[in-house]
Scaffold this motif. Structure first.
Motif, short mmCIF file in Angstrom:
data_model
loop_
_atom_site.label_atom_id
_atom_site.label_comp_id
_atom_site.label_asym_id
_atom_site.label_seq_id
_atom_site.Cartn_x
_atom_site.Cartn_y
_atom_site.Cartn_z
N PRO A 4 6.75 6.07 -5.92
CA PRO A 4 5.36 5.85 -5.08
C PRO A 4 4.46 4.68 -4.64
O PRO A 4 4.91 3.78 -5.54
CB PRO A 4 4.12 6.65 -5.99
N HIS A 5 4.11 4.24 -3.61
CA HIS A 5 3.35 3.25 -3.37
C HIS A 5 1.93 3.22 -3.18
O HIS A 5 1.33 4.49 -2.95
CB HIS A 5 3.91 3.17 -2.13
N ALA A 6 1.69 1.64 -4.18
CA ALA A 6 -0.14 1.78 -4.05
C ALA A 6 -0.40 1.06 -2.96
O ALA A 6 0.29 -0.08 -2.87
CB ALA A 6 -0.64 2.32 -5.20
N VAL A 7 -1.73 1.06 -2.11
CA VAL A 7 -2.25 -0.69 -1.59
C VAL A 7 -3.27 -1.38 -2.01
O VAL A 7 -3.95 -0.13 -2.60
CB VAL A 7 -2.13 -0.24 -0.72
N VAL A 8 -3.24 -2.47 -2.60
CA VAL A 8 -4.80 -3.07 -3.48
C VAL A 8 -4.92 -3.57 -2.94
O VAL A 8 -4.75 -4.42 -2.65
CB VAL A 8 -3.87 -3.20 -4.77
N VAL A 9 -7.20 -3.73 -2.13
CA VAL A 9 -7.96 -3.98 -1.54
C VAL A 9 -8.49 -4.97 -2.23
O VAL A 9 -9.10 -4.20 -2.98
CB VAL A 9 -8.20 -3.03 -0.68
N GLY A 10 -7.29 -6.26 -2.14
CA GLY A 10 -8.28 -7.45 -3.07
C GLY A 10 -8.04 -8.22 -4.17
O GLY A 10 -6.83 -7.16 -4.77
N GLY A 11 -7.60 -9.64 -4.22
CA GLY A 11 -6.67 -10.49 -4.69
C GLY A 11 -7.36 -11.04 -6.17
O GLY A 11 -7.10 -11.84 -6.75
N GLY A 12 -8.32 -10.41 -6.72
CA GLY A 12 -9.29 -11.18 -7.86
C GLY A 12 -8.43 -10.70 -8.74
O GLY A 12 -7.47 -9.99 -9.32
N ILE A 13 -9.07 -10.40 -10.12
CA ILE A 13 -9.13 -9.48 -11.81
C ILE A 13 -9.00 -8.71 -11.23
O ILE A 13 -8.00 -7.37 -12.34
CB ILE A 13 -10.42 -9.73 -12.80
N ALA A 14 -9.76 -7.45 -10.56
CA ALA A 14 -10.02 -6.62 -10.61
C ALA A 14 -8.53 -5.92 -10.07
O ALA A 14 -7.82 -4.75 -10.54
CB ALA A 14 -10.89 -5.92 -9.85
N GLY A 15 -8.04 -6.59 -8.83
CA GLY A 15 -6.66 -5.95 -7.74
C GLY A 15 -5.92 -6.32 -8.04
O GLY A 15 -4.71 -5.51 -8.94
N LEU A 16 -5.69 -7.32 -9.35
CA LEU A 16 -4.75 -8.49 -9.56
C LEU A 16 -4.11 -7.08 -11.01
O LEU A 16 -3.03 -6.47 -10.93
CB LEU A 16 -4.25 -9.70 -9.25
N SER A 17 -4.95 -6.95 -12.21
CA SER A 17 -4.40 -6.01 -13.46
C SER A 17 -4.64 -4.59 -12.51
O SER A 17 -3.49 -4.22 -13.70
CB SER A 17 -6.40 -5.99 -14.02
N ALA A 18 -5.09 -4.23 -11.57
CA ALA A 18 -4.65 -2.66 -11.27
C ALA A 18 -3.04 -2.87 -10.98
O ALA A 18 -1.97 -1.89 -10.89
CB ALA A 18 -6.19 -2.20 -9.45
N ALA A 19 -2.97 -3.77 -9.65
CA ALA A 19 -1.85 -3.75 -9.16
C ALA A 19 -0.59 -4.32 -10.44
O ALA A 19 0.52 -3.36 -10.09
CB ALA A 19 -1.18 -5.46 -8.44
N LEU A 20 -0.46 -4.73 -11.41
CA LEU A 20 0.17 -4.82 -12.52
C LEU A 20 0.17 -3.70 -13.22
O LEU A 20 1.27 -3.22 -13.72
CB LEU A 20 -0.50 -5.93 -13.09
N ALA A 21 -1.05 -3.26 -13.54
CA ALA A 21 -1.15 -1.25 -14.57
C ALA A 21 0.11 -0.74 -14.22
O ALA A 21 0.75 -0.52 -14.12
CB ALA A 21 -2.30 -1.54 -15.22
#
Length: 389
Positions: A4-21
């Motif tokens: 499954p594919h997720a697009v994360v908008v924003g590359g700060g703490i919130a975006g990077l931690s959500a992407a990693l999780a």
């Protein structure tokens, strides 16, 4: 079958931690960051024990602890320098299992980036619109480069997110908290400089020692939104001129270009939900709060862990999973937003009488009944990650 594919908008703490999780539970992730390169402001983050538990779930907690200066959960002084309240890292570790860890923002984000696939982050990519989709249709994100379909979209584009406004047209959005925040990293005047936040009339100032020979300093002042000085270092020096040592000297040691000034915005009215269709909101986009509780980064990290926990099943049921995410996060974060706003109102007061009452209460909290301090901070700091099923 493709992940499954997720697009994360924003590359700060919130975006990077959500992407990693999400990456850790089997999702393919694309992070869209509008900046040409991922560069992080030169300031520090203080990570309370709940943030460290979230980082442990992401398998970077130990790296963060090793790179951080360890502090107590609270240390308060009056404007004249008298101590009101002071805790040690050891006391905090005994009560909460960890000290407060302080490190540079760039170091934390670098650790998150290291664990993501190199192709996951797309810089110079501005998301311009989002269609939330539903159980039958994927979500869509339009960018200035191309469009993406996704099983999940994560909005992590900050307190004043335009995309959040598209999803919740009747919500008032973020509001100005009434004060500005200066910050700078400066050389340390010595190894024994204590961690402390000072409560003065009309604002606060703080010192957070980092590892090595540097210190992160900050201060606030009531001001109209958007106000700027020609010389922000000079404005900071004037602000701290009659505050206790070493605050004026630390401000004087800052390079003029190193002093940053930002307006403080928060989502004072809770959103009706932290999702819509296949879109989830995390971090400041969902629940921006004033910095007074030191929980902004921690709550973004918690969001990432809880989101991944609920979304790790079938991509077909993402909207249902996101309702569980909202149910888990909205009550907790809304309460912390309000508690932080209340504390901001108290410490930003221009009233001398209010400042005296506030300082007396803080002194009693720290010196007469230290257990009350633990009770005050426990709702934030005692969070535990959801158990895997």
């Amino acid at each position: 079958m493709a992940d499954p594919h997720a697009v994360v908008v924003g590359g700060g703490i919130a975006g990077l931690s959500a992407a990693l999780a999400l990456h850790r539970v089997g999702w393919a992730v694309t992070v869209c960051e509008r900046a040409p390169v991922l560069e992080f402001a030169d300031h520090a983050v203080a990570l309370a024990p709940n943030a460290l538990r979230a980082l442990d779930t992401l398998d970077i907690g130990e790296d963060v602890r090793k790179r951080s200066a360890h502090q107590g959960i609270a240390a308060l002084r009056r404007q004249d320098g008298r101590w009101l309240l002071r805790t040690t890292p050891e006391q905090t570790r005994r009560r909460h299992g960890d000290p407060v860890c302080v490190l540079r923002l760039a170091e934390l984000c670098g650790l998150l980036l290291e664990r993501l696939p190199a192709s996951a982050v797309r810089t110079h990519t501005t998301a311009t619109a989002v269609e939330p989709g539903d159980t039958r249709r994927p979500a869509r994100v339009a960018t200035d480069a191309d469009d993406h379909t996704a099983d999940l979209v994560v909005l992590a584009d900050g307190a004043r997110s335009r995309l959040r406004t598209e999803l919740f047209l009747e919500h008032p959005g973020a509001v100005y908290a009434g004060f500005a925040w200066w910050s700078a990293v400066v050389p340390s005047p010595g190894p024994d400089l204590p961690f402390a936040e000072t409560w003065g009339q009309g604002g606060i100032a703080g010192v957070l020692p980092l590892t090595g020979d540097e210190v992160y300093c900050y201060a606030t002042a009531n001001a109209p939104a958007g106000e700027r000085a020609e010389d922000e270092r000079g404005a900071l020096l004037a602000r701290l001129a009659d505050w206790h040592p070493p605050l004026p000297a630390l401000a004087a040691a800052a390079r003029p270009e190193a002093v940053r000034r930002t307006d403080v915005w928060h989502v004072d009215t809770p959103l009706p939900a932290y999702h819509k269709g296949r879109v989830a909101l995390v971090g400041d986009t969902a629940h921006a709060m004033t910095p007074n509780l030191g929980q902004g980064a921690a709550q973004a990290l918690e969001d990432a862990v809880v989101l991944a926990h609920h979304i790790s099943g079938s991509a077909a049921y993402v909207p249902i999973a996101l309702q569980s995410y909202t149910d888990a996060r909205l009550p907790r974060t809304s309460a912390l937003v309000q508690r932080s706003a209340q504390l901001a109102e108290a410490v930003q007061s221009d009233s001398p009488l209010a400042a005296r009452v506030r300082d007396t209460a803080a002194g009693a909290l720290g010196l007469v009944a230290p257990r009350l301090l633990a009770r005050y901070t426990r709702p934030a700091d005692d969070w535990r990650p959801p158990e895997e099923t």
